[in-house]
Scaffold this motif. Structure first.
Motif, PDB file in Angstrom:
ATOM      1  N   LYS A 177       0.803  -1.219   0.000  1.00 40.91           N
ATOM      2  CA  LYS A 177       0.000   0.000   0.000  1.00 40.91           C
ATOM      3  C   LYS A 177       0.838   1.272   0.000  1.00 40.91           C
ATOM      4  CE  LYS A 177      -3.377   0.768   2.845  1.00 40.91           C
ATOM      5  NZ  LYS A 177      -4.717   1.090   2.384  1.00 40.91           N
TER       6      LYS A 177
ATOM      7  N   ARG B  74       1.974   2.267   2.793  1.00 45.98           N
ATOM      8  CA  ARG B  74       1.342   2.839   3.991  1.00 45.98           C
ATOM      9  C   ARG B  74       2.364   2.999   5.107  1.00 45.98           C
ATOM     10  NH1 ARG B  74      -4.310   1.553   5.969  1.00 45.98           N
ATOM     11  NH2 ARG B  74      -4.366   1.563   8.224  1.00 45.98           N
TER      12      ARG B  74
ATOM     13  N   LEU C 256      -3.559  -1.935  11.495  1.00 44.74           N
ATOM     14  CA  LEU C 256      -4.509  -2.647  10.639  1.00 44.74           C
ATOM     15  C   LEU C 256      -5.703  -3.121  11.468  1.00 44.74           C
ATOM     16  CD1 LEU C 256      -1.789  -4.859   8.901  1.00 44.74           C
ATOM     17  CD2 LEU C 256      -2.579  -2.563   8.236  1.00 44.74           C
ATOM     18  N   ILE C 257      -6.801  -3.371  10.793  1.00 45.18           N
ATOM     19  CA  ILE C 257      -7.972  -3.926  11.476  1.00 45.18           C
ATOM     20  C   ILE C 257      -7.923  -5.450  11.333  1.00 45.18           C
ATOM     21  CG2 ILE C 257     -10.497  -4.093  11.435  1.00 45.18           C
ATOM     22  CD1 ILE C 257     -10.514  -1.131  10.469  1.00 45.18           C
TER      23      ILE C 257
ATOM     24  N   ILE D 286     -11.994  -1.167  19.203  1.00 45.07           N
ATOM     25  CA  ILE D 286     -10.615  -1.227  19.707  1.00 45.07           C
ATOM     26  C   ILE D 286     -10.641  -1.822  21.111  1.00 45.07           C
ATOM     27  CG2 ILE D 286      -8.536   0.121  20.236  1.00 45.07           C
ATOM     28  CD1 ILE D 286      -9.321   0.687  17.401  1.00 45.07           C
TER      29      ILE D 286
ATOM     30  N   LEU E 166       0.964  -0.301  19.027  1.00 47.15           N
ATOM     31  CA  LEU E 166       0.009   0.033  20.095  1.00 47.15           C
ATOM     32  C   LEU E 166      -0.294  -1.207  20.935  1.00 47.15           C
ATOM     33  CD1 LEU E 166      -2.566   2.170  18.045  1.00 47.15           C
ATOM     34  CD2 LEU E 166      -0.805   3.010  19.607  1.00 47.15           C
TER      35      LEU E 166
ATOM     36  N   THR F 123      -3.201  -1.885  21.833  1.00 53.00           N
ATOM     37  CA  THR F 123      -4.602  -2.180  21.544  1.00 53.00           C
ATOM     38  C   THR F 123      -4.714  -2.734  20.131  1.00 53.00           C
ATOM     39  OG1 THR F 123      -4.855   0.089  20.775  1.00 53.00           O
ATOM     40  CG2 THR F 123      -5.490  -0.369  23.057  1.00 53.00           C
ATOM     41  N   VAL F 124      -5.837  -3.416  19.863  1.00 46.51           N
ATOM     42  CA  VAL F 124      -6.043  -3.962  18.527  1.00 46.51           C
ATOM     43  C   VAL F 124      -7.466  -3.633  18.056  1.00 46.51           C
ATOM     44  CG1 VAL F 124      -6.667  -6.249  19.471  1.00 46.51           C
ATOM     45  CG2 VAL F 124      -5.912  -6.045  17.088  1.00 46.51           C
TER      46      VAL F 124
ATOM     47  N   PRO G 113      -6.242  -3.526   6.014  1.00 45.77           N
ATOM     48  CA  PRO G 113      -6.666  -2.143   5.835  1.00 45.77           C
ATOM     49  C   PRO G 113      -7.430  -2.091   4.507  1.00 45.77           C
ATOM     50  CG  PRO G 113      -4.447  -2.371   5.012  1.00 45.77           C
ATOM     51  CD  PRO G 113      -4.928  -3.765   5.400  1.00 45.77           C
ATOM     52  N   SER G 114      -7.843  -0.897   4.088  1.00 46.39           N
ATOM     53  CA  SER G 114      -8.497  -0.774   2.785  1.00 46.39           C
ATOM     54  C   SER G 114      -7.486  -1.086   1.673  1.00 46.39           C
ATOM     55  CB  SER G 114      -9.062   0.636   2.629  1.00 46.39           C
ATOM     56  OG  SER G 114      -8.076   1.593   2.940  1.00 46.39           O
TER      57      SER G 114
ATOM     58  N   LEU H 142     -13.907   7.115  17.140  1.00 46.14           N
ATOM     59  CA  LEU H 142     -12.674   7.591  16.497  1.00 46.14           C
ATOM     60  C   LEU H 142     -12.867   7.875  15.012  1.00 46.14           C
ATOM     61  CD1 LEU H 142      -9.914   5.210  17.938  1.00 46.14           C
ATOM     62  CD2 LEU H 142     -11.010   7.190  19.001  1.00 46.14           C
ATOM     63  N   ARG H 143     -13.771   7.140  14.390  1.00 42.09           N
ATOM     64  CA  ARG H 143     -14.028   7.371  12.965  1.00 42.09           C
ATOM     65  C   ARG H 143     -15.505   7.119  12.712  1.00 42.09           C
ATOM     66  NH1 ARG H 143     -10.840   3.829   8.494  1.00 42.09           N
ATOM     67  NH2 ARG H 143     -12.257   2.157   9.154  1.00 42.09           N
TER      68      ARG H 143
ATOM     69  N   ALA I  92      -7.059   7.416  16.281  1.00 46.43           N
ATOM     70  CA  ALA I  92      -6.840   6.413  15.237  1.00 46.43           C
ATOM     71  C   ALA I  92      -5.722   6.962  14.357  1.00 46.43           C
ATOM     72  CB  ALA I  92      -8.098   6.186  14.415  1.00 46.43           C
ATOM     73  N   PRO I  93      -4.524   6.380  14.444  1.00 52.67           N
ATOM     74  CA  PRO I  93      -3.374   6.980  13.758  1.00 52.67           C
ATOM     75  C   PRO I  93      -3.646   7.275  12.287  1.00 52.67           C
ATOM     76  CG  PRO I  93      -2.664   5.174  15.161  1.00 52.67           C
ATOM     77  CD  PRO I  93      -4.152   5.159  15.192  1.00 52.67           C
TER      78      PRO I  93
ATOM     79  N   MET J  92      -6.139   8.443  10.886  1.00 55.67           N
ATOM     80  CA  MET J  92      -6.950   9.623  10.609  1.00 55.67           C
ATOM     81  C   MET J  92      -6.092  10.877  10.454  1.00 55.67           C
ATOM     82  SD  MET J  92     -10.077   8.471  10.445  1.00 55.67           S
ATOM     83  CE  MET J  92     -11.330   9.722  10.788  1.00 55.67           C
TER      84      MET J  92
HETATM   85  P1  AMP Z   1      -8.312   1.232   7.098  1.00 57.35           P
HETATM   86  O1  AMP Z   1      -8.620  -0.220   7.317  1.00 57.35           O
HETATM   87  O2  AMP Z   1      -7.467   1.497   5.904  1.00 57.35           O
HETATM   88  O3  AMP Z   1      -9.554   2.010   7.138  1.00 57.35           O
HETATM   89  O4  AMP Z   1      -7.437   1.669   8.330  1.00 57.35           O
HETATM   90  C1  AMP Z   1      -7.681   1.212   9.626  1.00 57.35           C
HETATM   91  C2  AMP Z   1      -8.001   2.357  10.535  1.00 57.35           C
HETATM   92  O5  AMP Z   1      -8.135   1.837  11.861  1.00 57.35           O
HETATM   93  C3  AMP Z   1      -6.909   3.403  10.562  1.00 57.35           C
HETATM   94  O6  AMP Z   1      -7.487   4.707  10.613  1.00 57.35           O
HETATM   95  C4  AMP Z   1      -6.203   3.068  11.869  1.00 57.35           C
HETATM   96  O7  AMP Z   1      -5.530   4.174  12.382  1.00 57.35           O
HETATM   97  C5  AMP Z   1      -7.341   2.593  12.751  1.00 57.35           C
HETATM   98  N1  AMP Z   1      -6.869   1.696  13.821  1.00 57.35           N
HETATM   99  C6  AMP Z   1      -6.444   0.425  13.656  1.00 57.35           C
HETATM  100  N2  AMP Z   1      -6.027  -0.088  14.845  1.00 57.35           N
HETATM  101  C7  AMP Z   1      -6.183   0.886  15.763  1.00 57.35           C
HETATM  102  C8  AMP Z   1      -5.937   0.967  17.177  1.00 57.35           C
HETATM  103  N3  AMP Z   1      -5.430  -0.053  17.868  1.00 57.35           N
HETATM  104  N4  AMP Z   1      -6.221   2.145  17.804  1.00 57.35           N
HETATM  105  C9  AMP Z   1      -6.738   3.183  17.105  1.00 57.35           C
HETATM  106  N5  AMP Z   1      -7.002   3.151  15.778  1.00 57.35           N
HETATM  107  C10 AMP Z   1      -6.727   2.024  15.115  1.00 57.35           C
END
Ligand code: AMP
Ligand code: MG
Length: 351
Positions: free
Chosen positions: A59, A61, A67-68, A103, A118, A120-121, A145-146, A197-198, A232-233, A235
């Motif tokens: 990416k 990135r 990542l989610i 999270i 982090l 956290t996940v 991620p996307s 956060l989003r 959310a980093p 953002m």
């Molecule tokens: P995307 O899947 O591309 O939308 O990116 C994942 C989003 O989740 C990004 O904005 C990350 O910063 C946010 N994110 C993922 N893990 C965490 C976490 N542990 N704490 C805060 N934000 C997170």
């Protein structure tokens, strides 16, 4: 690298073959782009730190942007987090499978590369059937991620993924167009009060109905300025953005239309190719420039679904500058405006 592209047919057995191939790639540390109900994801094995590194590389990135992790059952939470707060189960009960990411504190199995260091996940159980079948078949969880190049609008069709990532990843599963079109709502469940956060398809009001009070990350609408750092980093980055500079115009429709016409005329006078994005009700008032209407002012869901495709379309038409009418901030409108403001680098003119 050759990228395999396979199209989901809706016939269980045929799709099973595609999913098995994809699952094997994931198990072997490879990367697969797959459909979810929000946007296309770029998936790798969530317990393989090299897979996470490969996702960041594909990416482009920054690796501090976590990542989610996508799971297939609510119970899978216990394999990522030692102490799942009750409110997480309450929200899961109502919104999973679906477009909500939560999270939670991570356990030691989750690699630091996945969470950007982090403690956290971020976890989501997606509703899209192909996504869930893929997670199950892979026998692991999928960090994703996307599936766009960093900074570009999120992909809402397999063609968008191909544009950005063909030749950079192992496989793309084409599941057709996406239903929602905006990334998931993210809520931080690690504090006393859940914090949004989003914004996304699951709105703040909907969350409140289940958990009572929620708080908001101040960076959501204001963007990042001075010492406001988003939790959310991801953002903090300019994001979702077309190549051309975009400016939003907000106010009563008549005044907005008049203002956009003036701005567009000036830009065209300077020799610029102008893109205009307005709701379909207002399209008829414009005759010059590249005009794209993502949907009706009355139908925010339609606008959400078409928004990222519209931003990519401006790129394809080669515009130099974009003027866009601000949409309503009600309900999922707040998520639409959050993405638009980011795409516009927070440039907004109020009339
Ligand atoms: P995307 O899947 O591309 O939308 O990116 C994942 C989003 O989740 C990004 O904005 C990350 O910063 C946010 N994110 C993922 N893990 C965490 C976490 N542990 N704490 C805060 N934000 C997170
Ligand atoms: Mg993204």
């Amino acid at each position: 690298m050759d990228t395999i592209v396979e199209k989901i047919t809706g016939i269980w057995e045929d799709d099973e073959k595609i999913i098995r191939t994809a699952a094997e790639i994931i198990r072997n540390g490879g990367l697969v782009a797959f459909p979810t109900e929000t946007v296309y994801g770029l998936g790798g094995d969530a317990f393989d730190e090299n897979a996470a590194a490969a996702i960041y590389a594909a990416k482009g990135r920054p690796s501090d942007n976590p990542l989610i992790v996508h799971i297939a059952e609510t119970e899978d939470l216990t394999k990522l987090c030692d102490d799942v707060p009750p409110a997480v189960y309450a929200l899961a009960e109502r919104f999973w499978p679906g477009p909500l990411t939560m999270i939670v504190g991570k356990n030691s199995r989750v690699p630091d590369t996945v969470t950007g260091g982090l403690e956290t996940v971020a976890v989501r159980l997606p509703d899209n059937l192909t996504a869930r079948r893929l997670i199950k078949a892979s026998g692991t969880f999928i960090a994703a991620p996307s599936a766009n190049l960093s900074g570009r609008p999120s992909p809402t069709a397999a063609s968008h993924v191909k544009e950005d990532l063909a030749g950079r990843i192992d496989m793309i599963i084409d599941g057709g167009n996406i239903e929602i079109g905006l990334e998931s709502t993210i809520v931080d469940m690690t504090g006393e009060i859940p914090m949004l956060l989003r914004p996304g398809f699951v709105t703040a009001e909907m969350l409140r109905e289940t958990v009572g009070e929620i708080s908001y990350d101040p960076a959501i609408m204001s963007g990042v300025s001075g010492d406001v750092k988003p939790k959310a980093p991801g953002m903090k980055y300019r994001h979702y953005a077309p190549r051309a500079e975009m400016t939003l115009v907000e106010g009563a429709p008549d005044a907005v239309i008049a203002k956009i016409k003036r701005l567009a005329k000036d830009a065209a006078g300077d020799g610029k190719r102008v893109g205009i994005m307005v709701p379909s009700e207002d399209g008829k008032f414009f005759s010059e420039g590249e005009i794209i209407c993502p949907g009706s002012r009355e139908n925010t869901k339609e606008i959400a679904k078409n928004l990222f495709g519209a931003l990519r379309e401006f790129d394809e038409r080669g515009v130099d500058i974009i003027y866009a009418e601000a949409f309503s901030r009600e309900g999922i409108g707040s998520a639409v405006m959050n993405r638009l403001l980011k795409a516009a680098g927070q440039r907004i003119i109020k009339v």
